[in-house]
Enzyme design. Structure first.
Site, PDB file in Angstrom:
ATOM      1  N   ASP A  78       0.817  -1.210   0.000  1.00 33.40           N
ATOM      2  CA  ASP A  78       0.000   0.000   0.000  1.00 33.40           C
ATOM      3  C   ASP A  78       0.854   1.264   0.000  1.00 33.40           C
ATOM      4  O   ASP A  78       0.497   2.267  -0.621  1.00 33.40           O
ATOM      5  CB  ASP A  78      -0.924   0.000   1.226  1.00 33.40           C
ATOM      6  CG  ASP A  78      -2.015  -1.043   1.092  1.00 33.40           C
ATOM      7  OD1 ASP A  78      -2.460  -1.275  -0.047  1.00 33.40           O
ATOM      8  OD2 ASP A  78      -2.410  -1.644   2.100  1.00 33.40           O
ATOM      9  N   GLY A  79       1.988   1.215   0.705  1.00 30.07           N
ATOM     10  CA  GLY A  79       2.843   2.393   0.781  1.00 30.07           C
ATOM     11  C   GLY A  79       3.369   2.776  -0.595  1.00 30.07           C
ATOM     12  O   GLY A  79       3.400   3.960  -0.951  1.00 30.07           O
ATOM     13  N   ASN A 147      -4.552   9.240   1.551  1.00 31.01           N
ATOM     14  CA  ASN A 147      -5.130   8.633   2.754  1.00 31.01           C
ATOM     15  C   ASN A 147      -5.485   9.682   3.802  1.00 31.01           C
ATOM     16  O   ASN A 147      -6.644   9.856   4.148  1.00 31.01           O
ATOM     17  CB  ASN A 147      -4.096   7.717   3.430  1.00 31.01           C
ATOM     18  CG  ASN A 147      -4.219   6.263   3.055  1.00 31.01           C
ATOM     19  OD1 ASN A 147      -5.149   5.887   2.361  1.00 31.01           O
ATOM     20  ND2 ASN A 147      -3.305   5.452   3.520  1.00 31.01           N
ATOM     21  N   ASP A 148      -4.421  10.318   4.340  1.00 27.49           N
ATOM     22  CA  ASP A 148      -4.672  11.133   5.525  1.00 27.49           C
ATOM     23  C   ASP A 148      -3.597  12.172   5.810  1.00 27.49           C
ATOM     24  O   ASP A 148      -2.454  12.058   5.382  1.00 27.49           O
ATOM     25  CB  ASP A 148      -4.833  10.240   6.771  1.00 27.49           C
ATOM     26  CG  ASP A 148      -3.810   9.116   6.851  1.00 27.49           C
ATOM     27  OD1 ASP A 148      -2.678   9.296   6.382  1.00 27.49           O
ATOM     28  OD2 ASP A 148      -4.153   8.046   7.375  1.00 27.49           O
ATOM     29  N   ASP A 177      -3.543  12.999  21.770  1.00 26.23           N
ATOM     30  CA  ASP A 177      -2.292  12.771  21.045  1.00 26.23           C
ATOM     31  C   ASP A 177      -2.277  13.444  19.671  1.00 26.23           C
ATOM     32  O   ASP A 177      -1.247  13.472  19.007  1.00 26.23           O
ATOM     33  CB  ASP A 177      -2.071  11.263  20.842  1.00 26.23           C
ATOM     34  CG  ASP A 177      -1.640  10.578  22.130  1.00 26.23           C
ATOM     35  OD1 ASP A 177      -1.485  11.281  23.150  1.00 26.23           O
ATOM     36  OD2 ASP A 177      -1.470   9.343  22.116  1.00 26.23           O
ATOM     37  N   ALA A 189      -7.334   3.049   7.012  1.00 27.31           N
ATOM     38  CA  ALA A 189      -5.931   3.015   7.448  1.00 27.31           C
ATOM     39  C   ALA A 189      -5.838   3.445   8.928  1.00 27.31           C
ATOM     40  O   ALA A 189      -6.506   2.859   9.773  1.00 27.31           O
ATOM     41  CB  ALA A 189      -5.091   3.889   6.519  1.00 27.31           C
ATOM     42  N   TYR A 190      -5.071   4.460   9.242  1.00 25.96           N
ATOM     43  CA  TYR A 190      -4.853   4.885  10.640  1.00 25.96           C
ATOM     44  C   TYR A 190      -6.194   5.177  11.334  1.00 25.96           C
ATOM     45  O   TYR A 190      -6.426   4.814  12.499  1.00 25.96           O
ATOM     46  CB  TYR A 190      -3.958   6.135  10.613  1.00 25.96           C
ATOM     47  CG  TYR A 190      -3.273   6.504  11.901  1.00 25.96           C
ATOM     48  CD1 TYR A 190      -3.448   5.778  13.083  1.00 25.96           C
ATOM     49  CD2 TYR A 190      -2.401   7.614  11.934  1.00 25.96           C
ATOM     50  CE1 TYR A 190      -2.788   6.152  14.253  1.00 25.96           C
ATOM     51  CE2 TYR A 190      -1.746   7.978  13.090  1.00 25.96           C
ATOM     52  CZ  TYR A 190      -1.945   7.247  14.251  1.00 25.96           C
ATOM     53  OH  TYR A 190      -1.294   7.621  15.400  1.00 25.96           O
ATOM     54  N   ALA A 212      -6.536   9.231  20.685  1.00 25.35           N
ATOM     55  CA  ALA A 212      -6.470   9.148  22.149  1.00 25.35           C
ATOM     56  C   ALA A 212      -6.959  10.424  22.834  1.00 25.35           C
ATOM     57  O   ALA A 212      -6.214  11.046  23.608  1.00 25.35           O
ATOM     58  CB  ALA A 212      -5.040   8.810  22.594  1.00 25.35           C
ATOM     59  N   GLN A 245       4.187   9.543   4.763  1.00 23.45           N
ATOM     60  CA  GLN A 245       5.390   9.620   3.917  1.00 23.45           C
ATOM     61  C   GLN A 245       6.045  10.997   3.872  1.00 23.45           C
ATOM     62  O   GLN A 245       7.202  11.116   3.497  1.00 23.45           O
ATOM     63  CB  GLN A 245       5.045   9.178   2.479  1.00 23.45           C
ATOM     64  CG  GLN A 245       4.573   7.741   2.412  1.00 23.45           C
ATOM     65  CD  GLN A 245       4.396   7.206   1.003  1.00 23.45           C
ATOM     66  OE1 GLN A 245       4.449   7.956   0.040  1.00 23.45           O
ATOM     67  NE2 GLN A 245       4.169   5.909   0.885  1.00 23.45           N
TER      68      GLN A 245
END
Ligand code: NAD
Ligand code: ATP
Length: 289
Positions: A78-79, A147-148, A177, A189-190, A212, A245
């Site tokens: 995926d990366g 993605n994000d 966080d 993803a994340y 969090a 990235q």
């Protein structure tokens, strides 16, 4: 009945660009095998320069390659696909992922399926799916995420406060966080790891998910894609992480604004690819298989 949005088919398939997963010289034979399969069908393969250097072949700069090819194949996980999709959209080029990574959620094919898929490509039996991408801006720096975009605390020992505005109006303060702003494609993803919602990839929306949060009232929120969102860290410095990235610094008091990009990324898929089947196969969603 659901009619899935898709982009126009390719006008021709004569030249295809290939990008290989970085630091993986063992992919040389895979590359040669892929090249052979396409050459049998008189389709020319152009290898990207860094990938070429890695395996001792000749290649072209990514931007030069993009001007000559009809689509791009990313060979890796995926990366690798993220790295390609985040640049290929500038040339309106679809990206096909061949999975040689660990999870391969975004990648479409295993190498063993490629020979069959080439036959499908030649009879136009494939689909091109548009994917929303988002654009971030800090002062004069602009960046794109497939993605994000993550606003992450820099100081590991204390919480980060983030104040947030939508269309210039304050709408929340986050303590924790950090937070994730993701696209529907990035929602698996994340965002998924921290309890955010899964959003179907063709939905036009952003997702804002706290990481969090130290509060019982902070929840992920899905907002329409035409909103402009702005965040500030009034008391701390933060790190901005784009698709895992690219990294930027957000200084105390500085703003980051995030909105939908004018352009879209395009993913080339098998006609039969089904998002819920991928969720089930890769992330054990539901009870489908
Ligand atoms: N705790 C976490 O889950 C966590 C932490 C940091 C970053 N990430 C994610 O990693 C992404 C970058 O991926 P990478 O492969 O370059 O880094 P990576 O190798 O660190 O992989 C993170 C994992 O996320 C998967 N992944 C990436 N994009 C996905 C998507 N859209 N849907 C489902 N799974 C996906 C990858 O296959 C991999 O298993 C970032 O955009 C971020 O969302 C996740
Ligand atoms: N263009 C790029 N720029 C920066 N980092 C990259 C790029 N391409 C790949 N990487 C990084 O290289 C690492 C390995 O690549 P990749 O994700 O393709 O393989 P993997 O981790 O085995 O597969 P998967 O992500 O599917 O589990 C990842 O951390 C990824 O973010």
């Amino acid at each position: 009945m659901r009619v899935e949005r898709s982009c126009k088919q390719l006008e021709k398939i004569e030249n295809i660009g290939i990008v290989l997963k970085p630091d993986s010289p063992e992919l040389k034979n895979t590359f040669l095998d892929i090249k052979k399969l396409f050459s049998k069908n008189s389709i020319n393969i152009i290898l990207e320069k860094k990938s070429a250097n890695m395996i001792g072949e000749i290649g072209k700069d990514f931007d030069e390659l993009c001007k000559e090819v009809d689509f791009i194949i990313s060979v890796g996980g995926d990366g690798t696909l993220l790295g390609v999709a985040r640049k290929a959209f500038l040339y309106d080029l679809p990206v096909l992922g061949i999975n040689l990574g660990t999870l391969g959620f975004l990648t479409d094919l295993n190498f063993d399926d490629l020979e069959e898929f080439i036959k499908d490509l030649l009879v136009k039996d494939y689909k091109i799916s548009p994917r929303m991408i988002i654009e971030g801006k800090i002062e004069d720096k602009n960046f794109i995420a497939f993605n994000d975009i993550v606003i992450s605390r820099k100081n590991l020992s204390s919480m980060l406060e983030i104040s947030a505005k939508i269309d210039k109006k304050p709408f929340n303060k986050y303590f924790g966080d950090g937070l994730i702003v993701c696209t529907p494609s990035g929602s698996t993803a994340y965002n998924l790891s921290v309890g955010g919602p899964i959003v179907y990839p063709l939905t036009n929306a952003f997702i804002i998910t706290p990481i969090a949060p130290h509060s019982l009232t902070q929840r992920p929120i899905v907002v329409p894609a035409d909103f402009e969102i702005e965040f500030k860290v009034p008391y701390d410095e933060a790190t901005i992480i784009v698709d895992g990235q690219e990294f930027y610094e957000l200084k105390k008091g500085e703003f980051i604004s995030i909105r939908i990009a004018k352009e879209q990324a395009k993913m080339l898929h098998r006609t039969s690819r089904d998002f819920f089947e991928v969720l089930s196969e890769k992330l054990r969603w539901g009870n489908l298989t």
